[in-house]
Design an enzyme around this catalytic site. Structure first.
Site, mmCIF file in Angstrom:
data_model
loop_
_atom_site.group_PDB
_atom_site.id
_atom_site.type_symbol
_atom_site.label_atom_id
_atom_site.label_comp_id
_atom_site.label_asym_id
_atom_site.label_seq_id
_atom_site.Cartn_x
_atom_site.Cartn_y
_atom_site.Cartn_z
ATOM 1 N N GLY A 17 0.782 -1.244 0.000
ATOM 2 C CA GLY A 17 0.000 0.000 0.000
ATOM 3 C C GLY A 17 0.811 1.290 0.000
ATOM 4 O O GLY A 17 1.699 1.498 -0.836
ATOM 5 N N ARG A 38 6.791 -6.643 8.588
ATOM 6 C CA ARG A 38 6.925 -8.023 9.051
ATOM 7 C C ARG A 38 7.195 -8.971 7.894
ATOM 8 O O ARG A 38 7.929 -9.925 8.030
ATOM 9 C CB ARG A 38 5.647 -8.449 9.798
ATOM 10 C CG ARG A 38 5.474 -7.735 11.126
ATOM 11 C CD ARG A 38 4.078 -7.903 11.661
ATOM 12 N NE ARG A 38 3.089 -7.399 10.702
ATOM 13 C CZ ARG A 38 1.783 -7.471 10.868
ATOM 14 N NH1 ARG A 38 1.289 -8.035 11.957
ATOM 15 N NH2 ARG A 38 0.949 -6.982 9.959
ATOM 16 N N SER A 144 -5.024 9.819 9.458
ATOM 17 C CA SER A 144 -6.219 9.418 8.708
ATOM 18 C C SER A 144 -7.311 10.468 8.927
ATOM 19 O O SER A 144 -7.301 11.191 9.925
ATOM 20 C CB SER A 144 -6.728 8.068 9.222
ATOM 21 O OG SER A 144 -7.980 7.748 8.646
ATOM 22 N N TYR A 157 -10.183 2.144 16.133
ATOM 23 C CA TYR A 157 -9.295 2.604 15.048
ATOM 24 C C TYR A 157 -9.246 4.133 15.044
ATOM 25 O O TYR A 157 -8.169 4.735 14.975
ATOM 26 C CB TYR A 157 -9.772 2.067 13.690
ATOM 27 C CG TYR A 157 -8.913 2.585 12.546
ATOM 28 C CD1 TYR A 157 -7.606 2.135 12.390
ATOM 29 C CD2 TYR A 157 -9.400 3.545 11.655
ATOM 30 C CE1 TYR A 157 -6.804 2.623 11.356
ATOM 31 C CE2 TYR A 157 -8.605 4.034 10.628
ATOM 32 C CZ TYR A 157 -7.311 3.567 10.478
ATOM 33 O OH TYR A 157 -6.511 4.073 9.470
ATOM 34 N N LYS A 161 -6.059 6.834 15.611
ATOM 35 C CA LYS A 161 -5.664 7.884 14.662
ATOM 36 C C LYS A 161 -5.844 9.275 15.279
ATOM 37 O O LYS A 161 -5.100 10.198 14.949
ATOM 38 C CB LYS A 161 -6.433 7.725 13.339
ATOM 39 C CG LYS A 161 -6.006 6.483 12.552
ATOM 40 C CD LYS A 161 -4.519 6.522 12.167
ATOM 41 C CE LYS A 161 -4.091 5.356 11.305
ATOM 42 N NZ LYS A 161 -2.673 5.414 10.902
ATOM 43 N N VAL A 190 -8.289 5.071 0.604
ATOM 44 C CA VAL A 190 -7.196 4.729 -0.315
ATOM 45 C C VAL A 190 -7.295 3.228 -0.559
ATOM 46 O O VAL A 190 -7.337 2.448 0.405
ATOM 47 C CB VAL A 190 -5.809 4.998 0.326
ATOM 48 C CG1 VAL A 190 -4.712 4.848 -0.721
ATOM 49 C CG2 VAL A 190 -5.751 6.362 1.005
HETATM 50 P P1 NDP Z 1 -1.808 -1.911 3.856
HETATM 51 O O1 NDP Z 1 -2.488 -2.982 4.626
HETATM 52 O O2 NDP Z 1 -1.728 -2.049 2.398
HETATM 53 O O3 NDP Z 1 -0.339 -1.682 4.451
HETATM 54 C C1 NDP Z 1 -0.104 -1.665 5.827
HETATM 55 C C2 NDP Z 1 1.389 -1.805 6.062
HETATM 56 O O4 NDP Z 1 1.621 -1.761 7.487
HETATM 57 C C3 NDP Z 1 1.929 -3.124 5.550
HETATM 58 O O5 NDP Z 1 3.150 -2.903 4.903
HETATM 59 C C4 NDP Z 1 2.137 -3.945 6.813
HETATM 60 O O6 NDP Z 1 3.264 -4.794 6.647
HETATM 61 C C5 NDP Z 1 2.461 -2.841 7.825
HETATM 62 N N1 NDP Z 1 2.252 -3.283 9.186
HETATM 63 C C6 NDP Z 1 1.096 -3.643 9.786
HETATM 64 N N2 NDP Z 1 1.326 -4.061 11.038
HETATM 65 C C7 NDP Z 1 2.668 -3.950 11.227
HETATM 66 C C8 NDP Z 1 3.523 -4.235 12.313
HETATM 67 N N3 NDP Z 1 3.047 -4.721 13.470
HETATM 68 N N4 NDP Z 1 4.845 -4.005 12.176
HETATM 69 C C9 NDP Z 1 5.337 -3.531 11.021
HETATM 70 N N5 NDP Z 1 4.590 -3.236 9.949
HETATM 71 C C10 NDP Z 1 3.256 -3.462 10.060
HETATM 72 O O7 NDP Z 1 -2.575 -0.570 4.245
HETATM 73 P P2 NDP Z 1 -2.285 0.975 3.920
HETATM 74 O O8 NDP Z 1 -1.127 1.130 3.026
HETATM 75 O O9 NDP Z 1 -3.567 1.566 3.526
HETATM 76 O O10 NDP Z 1 -1.927 1.493 5.382
HETATM 77 C C11 NDP Z 1 -0.804 2.293 5.673
HETATM 78 C C12 NDP Z 1 -1.180 3.349 6.694
HETATM 79 O O11 NDP Z 1 -2.144 4.216 6.110
HETATM 80 C C13 NDP Z 1 -1.822 2.817 7.974
HETATM 81 O O12 NDP Z 1 -1.280 3.517 9.067
HETATM 82 C C14 NDP Z 1 -3.292 3.153 7.803
HETATM 83 O O13 NDP Z 1 -3.941 3.308 9.022
HETATM 84 C C15 NDP Z 1 -3.180 4.440 7.031
HETATM 85 N N6 NDP Z 1 -4.371 4.865 6.302
HETATM 86 C C16 NDP Z 1 -4.912 4.065 5.325
HETATM 87 C C17 NDP Z 1 -6.032 4.494 4.636
HETATM 88 C C18 NDP Z 1 -6.713 3.664 3.601
HETATM 89 O O14 NDP Z 1 -7.871 3.950 3.270
HETATM 90 N N7 NDP Z 1 -6.065 2.643 3.060
HETATM 91 C C19 NDP Z 1 -6.610 5.819 4.899
HETATM 92 C C20 NDP Z 1 -5.982 6.547 5.956
HETATM 93 C C21 NDP Z 1 -4.887 6.091 6.598
HETATM 94 P P3 NDP Z 1 3.402 -6.288 7.196
HETATM 95 O O15 NDP Z 1 2.026 -6.877 7.253
HETATM 96 O O16 NDP Z 1 4.309 -6.936 6.201
HETATM 97 O O17 NDP Z 1 4.044 -6.117 8.534
HETATM 98 C C1 8X3 Z 2 -8.554 4.741 6.789
HETATM 99 C C2 8X3 Z 2 -9.677 5.524 6.251
HETATM 100 O O1 8X3 Z 2 -12.147 6.026 6.522
HETATM 101 O O2 8X3 Z 2 -11.487 3.703 6.561
HETATM 102 O O3 8X3 Z 2 -7.935 5.388 7.838
HETATM 103 O O4 8X3 Z 2 -11.006 5.117 8.416
HETATM 104 S S1 8X3 Z 2 -11.139 5.075 6.975
#
Ligand code: NDP
Ligand code: 8X3
Length: 258
Positions: A17, A38, A144, A157, A161, A190
């Site tokens: 992501g 991880r 977020s 969640y 945030k 996203v």
């Molecule tokens: P993804 O699930 O695609 O990516 C999440 C990433 O976080 C992965 O690379 C995962 O890697 C890593 N991760 C999760 N837990 C751990 C851990 N314990 N230690 C190390 N790495 C960890 O989601 P996104 O890219 O969307 O999420 C990235 C950030 O963006 C998050 O903080 C999320 O809350 C935030 N966000 C996302 C939104 C969305 O709509 N997608 C909107 C707003 C914010 P691995 O599993 O290999 O450890």
């Molecule tokens: C991720 C966006 O709207 O699902 O932080 O909380 S939302």
């Protein structure tokens, strides 16, 4: 000093992501990368591709940000040339479940709090002292829209945030007498693996989150992170809320695409 090609970026959650997209964005502009997550096999694939495409210098390793000891070991054991981290992207994070609080799973709460909140703190505590010592650096937290508004079932969640938002503001105050900048990039929807993780692997349910609308892409967020990180040294982008055009708030999404 200004951020430039050759500067060193540390990205947590770089295996998927937004974190992965940030790795590509900074790599194509000649930055050096430290990638952590991880799933080391994924980091290996990303590192191979980036080295081949852009000749990127990359250090990567497995890291669970929930494990304080592992975070400290990771940072302490970085080879010397990887010590001077210029940009920290605190991106690792997840949501679990969308139940009402009184029906929620305690393990889901623990995982979100341990990752989004405590993990971000552990990594920050390990890396920021070096930035302060050098009087130079940029910290970018991925918050977020859920850090600004709550929504039904988002309870814990959203709390994590909101905490990231408070930590970002507090940290900016703590560092105001230094040249270290603190920023939060706060996206709405996203399309990543985020919803798949939230719904514990339920693909159909995850897909519905982004149905009949155009969500943001991880690259949209990486562009914004890159913009914030590469402003001149006297400019601190404090906070960016970035939403899809079809989203007006955490709960108001216009789904018009058939
Ligand atoms: P993804 O699930 O695609 O990516 C999440 C990433 O976080 C992965 O690379 C995962 O890697 C890593 N991760 C999760 N837990 C751990 C851990 N314990 N230690 C190390 N790495 C960890 O989601 P996104 O890219 O969307 O999420 C990235 C950030 O963006 C998050 O903080 C999320 O809350 C935030 N966000 C996302 C939104 C969305 O709509 N997608 C909107 C707003 C914010 P691995 O599993 O290999 O450890
Ligand atoms: C991720 C966006 O709207 O699902 O932080 O909380 S939302």
């Amino acid at each position: 000093m200004t951020i430039s090609s050759g500067s060193l970026v540390f990205i947590t959650g770089a295996s998927s992501g937004i974190g992965r997209a940030c790795a590509y964005k900074f790599a194509e502009s000649g930055f050096r990368l430290i990638l952590a997550a991880r799933r080391k096999d994924r980091l290996e694939t990303i590192a191979e591709d980036l080295r081949k495409r852009f000749g990127t210098e990359i250090f990567f390793d497995e890291l669970d940000v929930r494990d304080l000891q592992a975070v400290n070991n990771f940072v302490q054991k970085l080879p010397v040339k990887w010590h001077k981290i210029d940009i920290l992207i605190n991106n690792a994070g997840l949501s679990r479940g969308l139940q009402k609080l009184h029906e929620g799973q305690i393990e889901d709460w623990e995982e979100m709090i341990d990752t989004n909140l405590k993990g971000l703190l552990y990594v920050s505590r390990a890396i920021i002292p070096g930035m302060v010592e050098r009087d130079y650096g940029t910290i970018i937290n991925i918050g977020s829209i859920a850090g600004h508004e709550a929504y039904t079932g988002g309870n814990v969640y959203c709390a994590t945030k909101h905490a990231v938002d408070a930590i970002t503001k507090g940290l900016r105050m703590d560092l105001v007498d230094s040249c270290v900048r603190v920023c939060t990039i706060d996206p709405g929807l996203v399309e990543t693996e985020f919803s798949l993780v939230r719904f514990h692997g339920d693909k159909d349910r995850a897909k519905k989150t982004y149905q009949n609308m155009s969500p943001l892409t991880p690259d949209d967020i990486a562009d914004t992170v890159f913009f914030a990180a590469t402003r001149p040294a006297h400019v601190q982008i404090a906070e960016v809320i970035i939403l899809p055009t079809a989203q007006a708030s955490a709960t108001l999404v216009h789904r018009s695409i058939k």
